[in-house]
Structures are given as structure tokens and as C-alpha cells.
Write a protein that holds these residues in place. Structure first.
Motif, PDB file in Angstrom:
ATOM      1  N   LYS A   1       3.346   2.089   1.669  1.00  0.00           N
ATOM      2  CA  LYS A   1       3.863   2.393   3.035  1.00  0.00           C
ATOM      3  C   LYS A   1       5.416   2.234   2.904  1.00  0.00           C
ATOM      4  O   LYS A   1       5.911   1.489   2.739  1.00  0.00           O
ATOM      5  CB  LYS A   1       3.238   1.650   4.147  1.00  0.00           C
ATOM      6  CG  LYS A   1       3.509   2.005   5.456  1.00  0.00           C
ATOM      7  CD  LYS A   1       2.792   0.975   6.640  1.00  0.00           C
ATOM      8  CE  LYS A   1       3.425   1.349   7.915  1.00  0.00           C
ATOM      9  NZ  LYS A   1       2.674   0.226   8.921  1.00  0.00           N
TER      10      LYS A   1
ATOM     11  N   HIS B   1       2.416  -2.698  -5.545  1.00  0.00           N
ATOM     12  CA  HIS B   1       2.156  -2.425  -4.125  1.00  0.00           C
ATOM     13  C   HIS B   1       0.890  -2.866  -3.569  1.00  0.00           C
ATOM     14  O   HIS B   1       0.567  -2.327  -2.490  1.00  0.00           O
ATOM     15  CB  HIS B   1       2.453  -0.753  -4.018  1.00  0.00           C
ATOM     16  CG  HIS B   1       3.593  -0.308  -4.325  1.00  0.00           C
ATOM     17  ND1 HIS B   1       4.780  -0.077  -3.436  1.00  0.00           N
ATOM     18  CD2 HIS B   1       4.135   0.363  -5.277  1.00  0.00           C
ATOM     19  CE1 HIS B   1       5.643   0.286  -4.013  1.00  0.00           C
ATOM     20  NE2 HIS B   1       5.367   0.703  -5.286  1.00  0.00           N
ATOM     21  N   PHE B   2       0.319  -3.679  -4.321  1.00  0.00           N
ATOM     22  CA  PHE B   2      -0.947  -4.459  -3.767  1.00  0.00           C
ATOM     23  C   PHE B   2      -0.560  -5.513  -2.955  1.00  0.00           C
ATOM     24  O   PHE B   2      -1.261  -5.987  -2.395  1.00  0.00           O
ATOM     25  CB  PHE B   2      -1.753  -5.165  -5.095  1.00  0.00           C
ATOM     26  CG  PHE B   2      -2.691  -4.005  -5.832  1.00  0.00           C
ATOM     27  CD1 PHE B   2      -3.659  -3.285  -4.994  1.00  0.00           C
ATOM     28  CD2 PHE B   2      -2.791  -3.601  -7.098  1.00  0.00           C
ATOM     29  CE1 PHE B   2      -4.502  -2.570  -5.400  1.00  0.00           C
ATOM     30  CE2 PHE B   2      -3.427  -2.953  -7.752  1.00  0.00           C
ATOM     31  CZ  PHE B   2      -4.388  -2.309  -7.017  1.00  0.00           C
TER      32      PHE B   2
ATOM     33  N   ASN C   1       0.527  -1.326  -0.157  1.00  0.00           N
ATOM     34  CA  ASN C   1      -0.066  -0.081  -0.010  1.00  0.00           C
ATOM     35  C   ASN C   1       0.941   1.251   0.099  1.00  0.00           C
ATOM     36  O   ASN C   1       0.538   2.338   0.478  1.00  0.00           O
ATOM     37  CB  ASN C   1      -0.951  -0.101   1.128  1.00  0.00           C
ATOM     38  CG  ASN C   1      -2.333  -0.839   1.043  1.00  0.00           C
ATOM     39  OD1 ASN C   1      -2.582  -1.183  -0.290  1.00  0.00           O
ATOM     40  ND2 ASN C   1      -2.990  -1.266   1.926  1.00  0.00           N
TER      41      ASN C   1
END
Length: 451
Positions: free
Chosen positions: A307, A388-389, A305
Motif C-alpha cells: 500500500k 512488504h509482509f 501489503n
């Protein structure tokens, strides 16, 4: 009738496979598990259970284009379900005194023989097609573009899959006639028609569908240039409205999350206890003897995500202010002598198993980039953010497919993204195992881009 038509899949292979597999599980049970016991109840129970499990798991849905890794995945799934069925039987009929350890050994024996048999049939059929020219399907392609040319080349270069490509029809030709195509298909006894969606009108597609249905021809479509239909689409209904989801991510399912996280914890713990526990002091001494500075190198990277998290490595460069901005290049003067060795063998990445244990990374997944590079690629590379999933990995499919190390051109990062998206959409534990094994082989052999 069509099931046994010349050139189609043999209608006898699947029934024969059922019979052989059922014979294996019953004979091994009789010789090993049920010594001196009445086999009738067990045989009926386990045979019915096997057939039902096979239907549920699609165990016999193996075709000429099925990949070996997919066959192995089917075998593992069937093995786990079969083991549960046998345990269920031992609980229902406890008077037969069938204990857990013999059950596990029995199931393993069954699947060793069944695995050997399944792959033997798969490769023998390939050999039969290439050497004897049997079990072939005749094909034609409607449309002439990059994708149909690639499919044409696939048919011609891979005879083991059992396709004989007869003709590609160019719809851009002024003399083109769909009716002539249909006559050719009937005359040459064509089995499969491949249509490029982008080159047929809706009317032509409808006419082709009607022709294929009325003449027992298999019809398949090649996705258009937008590539939407090349995705692993999920088909759902909202009331009576059909909805297609563009991308399905297996790791969004709770069971798959649990399996992957459990594997990550076990594998990372093993590496930390049995490898890093003794290797870290040795590497630390070598690093300290050559240059001043910390043993570990910490760098911010983007993960799940988007981050940010601190990614750990053994320090392989002289301490410098540019480490967070520029990746290592071939012949980089910042890299120490020890650093060259640990980078070449990928030892410098091993501290990331702590990142795995902390939950920031996975053993296998898309490799994380420096924050500055992520921001840059997100703006210029299409679909870069899809990576980024899922959690980033210590190794990944892109790295084992020739896209590791320095990004020298946009082609490198585009290839990396392509493999990462494939991994995200087709994840399985078996794919993780395959990537880990290939990573180990590459580390031993040495990778040209590991510098």
C-alpha cells in the motif's frame, strides 16, 4: 551414557545452573522479601514455579551456538513470567503482607544476578574451549560444495564454539565409499556428522541415519541448493497429513502485533515530545535561511501489503522535479549545505516518527523505497516483495549491517533484501532494541553511505 561422553555438552552444566538459580531466588527472598517471615511456603511455591516456567520457556536451552541476543531474550521472557508467579503468590498468601514494589525490586535483583551468572558461564565456556581446548566436539562433513566449505570455515575460524573439524568427504570422488566414512568416524571417535542433502541419495541418507542411531552419533543435515529447508519451517498436521509452512512471520501473531505497535507508539511519542518539539523549529530556520521551499519533504512510498503512503522527511535538497525519481548520490549537487549535515546524522528521517504514530510505518522494519524503485526491484530482484509482509521502518537490520543509502549495484539491494527477510522471520523486541541502539551509534560515528 551419551550425555557425559567426551566432546559432548557437559551433562553437569544444566543441573548446576538450576541449583545456582534456585539458590539465588531463595536466598534473595530470605534476605530481602521475607524478613522475619516463614520462608518455607514461599520457597516451595517459587521453586516449583521456577522449574515449571523454565521448562515452558526453554530457559536452560542454551547451547554453544546460541547467540547472546537469544540468551537475553530468554532472560527477559523468564523475568516477566517469574514476576507474574511472585505476584500470584502474594495474592494467594496475602497474610504475609508482600507488597508490589518489593516484589518488583526482588525480581529485578534476582535477574541481575542470574543474568550476570548466565553470561559468565557462557563466556567462560568459550574461554575454556579456546584457551584450554576442552569441551570440544569432533565433526565430519559429508559432501563438498559451497555450503559445506562455508561450514568447514566456520568450524575452523570460531574455536570458541567448541568444534574440531576432522575431515570433509567428497562424494564426487570415484573412490568414495560410505562404509569407509563410517569406519573413519568410529576410528577417530567423531561426535557429529553433517550431511549435505543435495549430495546424498535417499539410500545413502537412510544408511547414514541408521549408522548414527546405532553408534550414538549426532546427525545433522545441511539444506540443499534450493534452500527450502534453510527456512524457519512450521510443522503442522491436517488430520494425519504432515504439512510444512515455508515461512513463519512472528508479527502475524496478535500478541506480537500488540507488543510492536505499543512500543512504536511509546517510542514515537517520546521522540516527538522530547526531541522534535524543539528540534523542528531549529531545523526549519536553517532550511529556510539557505533555500526557498517547504521545510518538510513528502514522498510516496510502498508500505505494508504494498500500500502506498506519504513518507515525511526534513527537506535536504533544493526543490527539483527529479526528487521522486532519483535517489541522492555521492556528491549530489541537489543536496544543500544544511541537507548534507542532516543526512549525515540521519536527522532528516526524524519526521517519520509521525508516520509511525499514524500507523504507516514502524520504528524498525525494512526501509521503504520510492514507488518507481519498488516497481523496478520487484521485477528484477528475487524475493524483494517479501519485505512488504510487515510495515516499513525508520531504520532496519539491513541499514545497521552496511546496506543503507544509495543502491549502487544489484549486490546492494540483494544484501538489503536478505537482511530484511531475516528480520521478518526472526523478529523480536530485543532485536528491535539492538537495531535502534546500533542506529544511534552509527549516527554518532557517522556512516560512509549517509550522503
Amino acid at each position: 551414557m551419551s550425555l557425559f561422553k567426551q566432546g559432548r555438552y557437559s551433562g553437569y552444566i544444566r543441573p548446576i545452573s538450576y541449583i545456582i538459580d534456585l539458590s539465588i531466588i531463595n536466598i534473595i527472598a530470605l534476605l530481602y522479601l521475607l524478613k522475619g517471615k516463614d520462608p518455607l511456603i514461599f520457597s516451595v511455591f517459587i521453586s516449583i514455579g521456577w522449574v515449571l516456567l523454565s521448562v515452558y520457556s526453554n530457559f536452560y536451552e542454551v547451547y554453544r551456538f546460541t547467540r547472546p541476543i537469544s540468551i537475553l531474550a530468554l532472560i527477559v521472557k523468564q523475568f516477566i513470567l517469574f514476576l507474574l508467579i511472585v505476584f500470584a503468590f502474594s495474592g494467594l498468601y496475602h497474610e504475609l503482607d508482600i507488597y508490589p514494589r518489593p516484589i518488583v525490586k526482588y525480581a529485578l535483583l534476582c535477574f541481575v544476578f542470574i543474568t550476570i551468572l548466565k553470561f559468565a558461564i557462557y563466556y567462560l565456556l568459550q574461554k575454556y574451549r579456546t584457551s584450554l581446548g576442552g569441551n570440544y566436539r569432533r565433526t565430519v562433513i559429508f559432501g563438498h560444495n559451497k555450503k559445506t566449505i562455508a561450514l568447514n570455515n566456520f568450524f575452523n575460524k570460531n574455536p570458541e564454539y567448541g568444534y574440531t573439524h576432522k575431515k570433509t568427504f567428497d562424494f564426487k570422488n570415484n573412490n568414495f565409499s560410505l562404509e569407509d566414512c563410517f569406519q573413519y568416524i568410529l576410528k577417530e571417535n567423531i561426535d557429529e556428522i553433517y550431511c549435505s542433502i543435495s549430495e546424498l541419495t535417499n539410500t545413502q541418507i537412510a544408511d547414514t541415519v541408521d549408522f548414527a542411531d546405532n553408534n550414538l552419533k549426532i546427525l545433522k543435515f545441511i539444506p540443499d541448493s534450493k534452500e527450502i529447508y534453510s527456512k524457519k519451517l512450521q510443522y503442522e498436521y491436517y488430520d494425519y497429513i504432515p504439512i510444512l509452512s515455508l515461512r513463519t512471520i512472528p508479527l502475524e501473531e496478535s500478541v506480537n502485533k500488540f507488543l510492536k505497535r505499543g512500543f512504536d507508539i511509546l517510542f514515537a511519542s517520546f521522540m516527538i515530545i522530547f526531541v522534535l518539539s524543539w528540534l523542528t523549529p531549529l531545523i526549519a530556520i536553517l532550511i529556510k535561511l539557505e533555500s526557498k521551499g517547504p521545510v518538510f519533504f513528502k514522498q510516496s512510498r510502498n508500505g505494508f501489503n504494498y500500500k502506498e503512503f506519504d513518507c515525511y522527511k526534513f527537506r535536504s535538497m533544493m526543490p527539483n522535479e527529479d526528487a521522486h525519481l532519483y535517489q541522492a548520490t555521492r556528491g549530489d549537487e541537489r543536496v544543500t549545505k544544511v541537507g548534507k549535515f542532516i543526512r549525515k546524522t540521519s536527522i532528516d528521517e526524524l519526521p517519520q516518527f509521525f508516520n509511525v504514530l499514524f500507523g504507516d510505518m514502524s520504528v524498525v522494519g525494512p526501509r521503504p523505497h520510492m514507488v518507481s524503485h519498488t516497481n523496478m526491484y520487484a521485477k528484477k530482484i528475487d524475493k524483494f516483495m517479501v519485505r512488504h509482509f510487515v510495515k516499513p521502518g525508520i531504520t532496519g537490520l539491513a541499514q545497521t549491517s552496511g546496506f543503507r543509502g544509495e543502491v549502487e549495484t544489484d549486490k546492494d539491494i540483494i544484501g538489503r533484501v536478505r537482511f530484511d527477510i531475516f528480520y521478518i522471520e526472526n523478529w523480536s523486541l530485543l532485536l528491535d532494541f539492538k537495531i535502534i541502539i546500533q542506529t544511534f551509534i552509527n549516527a554518532v560515528k557517522g556512516d560512509d553511505k549517509a550522503y
